[in-house]
Design a protein around this motif. Structure first.
Motif, PDB file in Angstrom:
ATOM      1  N   LYS A 122       4.598   0.695   0.238  1.00  0.00           N
ATOM      2  CA  LYS A 122       5.635   0.545   1.266  1.00  0.00           C
ATOM      3  C   LYS A 122       5.269  -0.603   2.208  1.00  0.00           C
ATOM      4  CE  LYS A 122       7.020   5.412   1.419  1.00  0.00           C
ATOM      5  NZ  LYS A 122       8.451   5.183   1.104  1.00  0.00           N
ATOM      6  N   PRO A 123       6.242  -1.465   2.516  1.00  0.00           N
ATOM      7  CA  PRO A 123       5.944  -2.553   3.463  1.00  0.00           C
ATOM      8  C   PRO A 123       5.578  -2.026   4.848  1.00  0.00           C
ATOM      9  CG  PRO A 123       8.307  -2.412   3.000  1.00  0.00           C
ATOM     10  CD  PRO A 123       7.632  -1.516   2.028  1.00  0.00           C
ATOM     11  N   TYR A 139       8.002 -10.218   5.578  1.00  0.00           N
ATOM     12  CA  TYR A 139       8.430 -10.344   6.978  1.00  0.00           C
ATOM     13  C   TYR A 139       8.549 -11.806   7.403  1.00  0.00           C
ATOM     14  CZ  TYR A 139       7.677  -5.328   7.443  1.00  0.00           C
ATOM     15  OH  TYR A 139       7.755  -3.965   7.292  1.00  0.00           O
ATOM     16  N   LYS A 140       9.325 -12.545   6.617  1.00  0.00           N
ATOM     17  CA  LYS A 140       9.584 -13.931   6.986  1.00  0.00           C
ATOM     18  C   LYS A 140      10.496 -14.033   8.198  1.00  0.00           C
ATOM     19  CE  LYS A 140       8.907 -16.151   2.468  1.00  0.00           C
ATOM     20  NZ  LYS A 140       9.540 -16.966   1.389  1.00  0.00           N
ATOM     21  N   ASN A 141      11.359 -13.053   8.366  1.00  0.00           N
ATOM     22  CA  ASN A 141      12.279 -13.049   9.513  1.00  0.00           C
ATOM     23  C   ASN A 141      12.209 -11.680  10.189  1.00  0.00           C
ATOM     24  OD1 ASN A 141      14.258 -13.781  11.343  1.00  0.00           O
ATOM     25  ND2 ASN A 141      15.937 -13.200   9.973  1.00  0.00           N
ATOM     26  N   PRO A 142      11.117 -11.381  10.881  1.00  0.00           N
ATOM     27  CA  PRO A 142      10.899 -10.034  11.425  1.00  0.00           C
ATOM     28  C   PRO A 142      11.772  -9.756  12.642  1.00  0.00           C
ATOM     29  CG  PRO A 142       9.173 -11.480  12.172  1.00  0.00           C
ATOM     30  CD  PRO A 142      10.002 -12.294  11.219  1.00  0.00           C
ATOM     31  N   ALA A 160      -2.675  -0.810   6.574  1.00  0.00           N
ATOM     32  CA  ALA A 160      -3.829  -0.956   5.687  1.00  0.00           C
ATOM     33  C   ALA A 160      -4.566  -2.263   5.963  1.00  0.00           C
ATOM     34  CB  ALA A 160      -3.365  -0.892   4.232  1.00  0.00           C
ATOM     35  N   LEU A 161      -3.814  -3.332   6.178  1.00  0.00           N
ATOM     36  CA  LEU A 161      -4.453  -4.625   6.451  1.00  0.00           C
ATOM     37  C   LEU A 161      -5.213  -4.605   7.779  1.00  0.00           C
ATOM     38  CD1 LEU A 161      -1.633  -7.060   5.284  1.00  0.00           C
ATOM     39  CD2 LEU A 161      -3.778  -6.526   4.095  1.00  0.00           C
ATOM     40  N   LEU A 162      -4.640  -3.964   8.794  1.00  0.00           N
ATOM     41  CA  LEU A 162      -5.340  -3.855  10.069  1.00  0.00           C
ATOM     42  C   LEU A 162      -6.652  -3.089   9.894  1.00  0.00           C
ATOM     43  CD1 LEU A 162      -5.477  -4.225  13.151  1.00  0.00           C
ATOM     44  CD2 LEU A 162      -4.186  -2.087  13.376  1.00  0.00           C
ATOM     45  N   ALA A 163      -6.616  -2.038   9.098  1.00  0.00           N
ATOM     46  CA  ALA A 163      -7.826  -1.256   8.846  1.00  0.00           C
ATOM     47  C   ALA A 163      -8.916  -2.118   8.217  1.00  0.00           C
ATOM     48  CB  ALA A 163      -7.498  -0.069   7.949  1.00  0.00           C
ATOM     49  N   PHE A 180       0.845  -1.204   0.000  1.00  0.00           N
ATOM     50  CA  PHE A 180       0.000   0.000   0.000  1.00  0.00           C
ATOM     51  C   PHE A 180       0.879   1.252   0.000  1.00  0.00           C
ATOM     52  CE2 PHE A 180      -2.733  -3.341   1.346  1.00  0.00           C
ATOM     53  CZ  PHE A 180      -3.993  -2.997   0.892  1.00  0.00           C
ATOM     54  N   LYS A 181       0.469   2.225  -0.789  1.00  0.00           N
ATOM     55  CA  LYS A 181       1.261   3.423  -1.024  1.00  0.00           C
ATOM     56  C   LYS A 181       1.099   4.436   0.106  1.00  0.00           C
ATOM     57  CE  LYS A 181       0.122   2.858  -5.928  1.00  0.00           C
ATOM     58  NZ  LYS A 181      -0.540   3.511  -7.087  1.00  0.00           N
ATOM     59  N   TYR A 182       2.100   5.302   0.181  1.00  0.00           N
ATOM     60  CA  TYR A 182       2.052   6.406   1.142  1.00  0.00           C
ATOM     61  C   TYR A 182       0.944   7.376   0.778  1.00  0.00           C
ATOM     62  CZ  TYR A 182       3.825  10.132   4.165  1.00  0.00           C
ATOM     63  OH  TYR A 182       3.933  11.098   5.124  1.00  0.00           O
ATOM     64  N   ASN A 183       0.858   7.734  -0.514  1.00  0.00           N
ATOM     65  CA  ASN A 183      -0.275   8.518  -1.010  1.00  0.00           C
ATOM     66  C   ASN A 183      -0.557   8.075  -2.449  1.00  0.00           C
ATOM     67  OD1 ASN A 183       1.173  10.273  -2.950  1.00  0.00           O
ATOM     68  ND2 ASN A 183       2.044  11.235  -1.120  1.00  0.00           N
TER      69      ASN A 183
END
Length: 548
Positions: free
Chosen positions: A426-427, A459-462, A433-436, A416-419
């Motif tokens: 941006k990761p 985020y395989k290795n966060p 966005a997903l939480l929303a 999802f983009k910044y604007n």
């Protein structure tokens, strides 16, 4: 004066009584010859003669003569006995009355405690009322709070043990804690320890898992958390409490509204309410600080300075106050004026949304939408929705954001983009966005599926890193998604976050470009570790967890 009647000198005979004289006259008693007659004379100026008595030598009863008629008297001993009997009867009767009164007093219910009513005033005089002085008290610990004197408040119909007047002092430096009552049931909750409540019914069902040690540990273990996470949260809360301004109730030095809002959310996530034995004072002061800011600025809750930070601060503060409202309303003992503040604050957010469904910087509703700003506005509006109050425009605004705005800013890979003008997403914003979408009608869509796939690959290795903004969103997004994505993320991320905690309970170090860097990241870290039992008050999705 009449002459006395001469004695009869005839042989012995029964004495004769002279007939009664007319009213007001003089009565004489006929006595034996041996006894000298006694003249009875009325006192000067008196209507009747004084009472006289005589007793014959044979022990016969005497007569009392007065007011123009004769009456027979009882013997002296008999009169005394009658008097004593009457006194004894009176004493017994009084004792019976006293005993009955005592029984009625003990059996009667105690008087109702002070009551106040909560109402919102929808007219032009509301601001004037809200700007008046607040009466408050400041107990230093739970025992003092239990014995504090209830201040005199306005009368009303809503029972409450938490005495907050319907007005707020407009001077920020004069805020202090409103006293709890001398009952231990304020807000319908009795805090038996840090984050523990004995009256669980006073907490909404979706939030109860955070409110007992046993339940927190149960959920923590079921969701793959380590036992030490509970201790880390407690130590983090202790650290935050040391950073609160004792006078204003604010946290932080620069962005005080945002830091106070995040800190309040961290306390509430551990079920630290205004009735908490250890952190209740911090919670109350933080709430009053945020309420005061909103009342002084027409619903806007910021540090009072202009800039891009205003939109972030306002949303975070609104989010925190709405969650506080939800946690206290189930007891029927809501905080006066809190609903009014949230109504105004939510209205500010609704009005600042653009036609495309996002939020730019500022409160005008004009400019390019910003996903970092929009993420906080969506969380705040969902928290306002969860209060159960009908705040105008909230649901419609959330629909527009998740159904129109978010799909429009996703790139081809799923980020999802910044604007909207940016070519690539941006990761660090994808989790937001997903939480929303998770908290408002967005999970059963291609947009969500593509975004979760992108986030899982990225985020395989966060690791926590040097700033917890993205992890704050990612942790919640993976937790709510569940399944192998959460298991992989949690297995690797949680130990690193726990190991990063400092000895004083904080995370990261103070310094850098932001003065509030350490408070900000400590609050985010606590919220991430509370995800196991917090059940995110911004979501209705989690109703029960299976061991996984």
């Amino acid at each position: 004066m009449e002459d006395p009647v001469p004695p009869d000198t005839s042989p012995a005979r029964e004495p004769e009584v002279v007939p009664a004289a007319p009213a007001g006259g003089i009565i004489h008693e006929v006595v034996p010859a041996e006894v000298s007659p006694i003249e009875v004379v009325p006192a000067e100026g008196a209507e009747y003669a004084d009472i006289e008595s005589s007793e014959d030598t044979t022990g016969e009863r005497s007569f009392l003569v007065a007011a123009g008629e004769a009456v027979q008297a009882a013997e002296q001993v008999s009169a005394t006995r009658e008097t004593m009997s009457a006194i004894l009867a009176a004493v017994i009767l009084h004792l019976i009355v006293v005993v009955l009164f005592g029984v009625l007093t003990l059996s009667s219910p105690p008087p109702a405690p002070p009551q106040i009513s909560v109402s919102s005033i929808a007219n032009t005089t509301e601001t004037e009322i809200e700007s008046q002085m607040i009466a408050r008290m400041q107990p230093k610990n739970a025992s003092e709070a239990a014995s504090s004197t209830m201040p005199s408040l306005v009368a009303g119909t809503a029972f409450t043990d938490f005495s907050v007047p319907t007005t707020i002092d407009s001077s920020g430096t004069n805020l202090s804690m409103v006293a709890m009552s001398n009952s231990d049931a304020g807000f319908g909750m009795s805090m038996s320890g840090m984050g523990d409540i004995s009256n669980m019914a006073a907490i909404p069902a979706g939030m109860r898992s955070r409110c007992s040690m046993s339940e927190r540990m149960k959920r923590l273990r079921e969701s793959g958390g380590e036992d030490r996470a509970e201790r880390a949260v407690r130590e983090g809360l202790v650290f935050l409490s040391t950073k609160q301004d004792s006078e204003t109730g604010a946290f932080g030095e620069e962005y005080t509204a945002a830091m106070t809002g995040l800190s309040l959310l961290a306390f509430l996530g551990h079920c630290e309410t205004p009735e908490s034995a250890k952190f209740g004072e911090a919670v109350v002061k933080a709430a009053l600080f945020l309420m005061d800011r909103g009342l002084k600025h027409e619903g806007r809750i910021t540090n009072g300075k202009r800039g891009h930070h205003e939109a972030y601060e306002h949303a975070i503060a609104t989010y925190a106050l709405a969650e506080l409202y939800t946690m206290t309303k189930a007891s029927g003992k809501e905080i006066p004026r809190l609903e009014s503040v949230i109504r105004k604050a939510a209205g500010v957010i609704v009005d600042a949304q653009t036609r495309d469904g996002g939020w730019p910087y500022g409160f005008t509703g004009k400019g390019k939408e910003d996903m970092s700003v929009s993420g906080w506005q969506i969380q705040a509006l969902k928290a306002a929705h969860n209060t159960g109050r009908n705040f105008p425009g909230v649901a419609k605004s959330l629909d527009l954001a998740t159904q129109k705005y978010l799909p429009s800013i996703q790139d081809s890979e799923g980020a999802f983009k910044y604007n909207p003008d940016h070519a690539k997403g941006k990761p660090t914003l994808t989790g937001a966005a997903l939480l929303a979408m998770q908290i408002w009608k967005g999970t059963d869509t291609p947009t969500y599926t593509k975004g979760m796939r992108y986030l899982s690959e990225r985020y395989k290795n966060p690791s926590p890193g040097a700033d917890y903004y993205a992890p704050y969103y990612n942790t919640q997004a993976f937790f709510l998604h569940e399944g192998p994505q959460w298991e992989n993320y949690n297995k690797q991320f949680q130990p690193k976050l726990l190991d990063a905690q400092n000895e004083d309970g904080s995370w990261l170090q103070q310094g850098g470009a932001r003065k509030d860097h350490q408070i900000l990241n400590t609050a985010w870290a606590i919220l991430m570790l509370e995800v196991y039992y917090r059940y995110l008050p911004t979501t209705d999705k989690v109703t029960g967890l299976e061991a996984r």
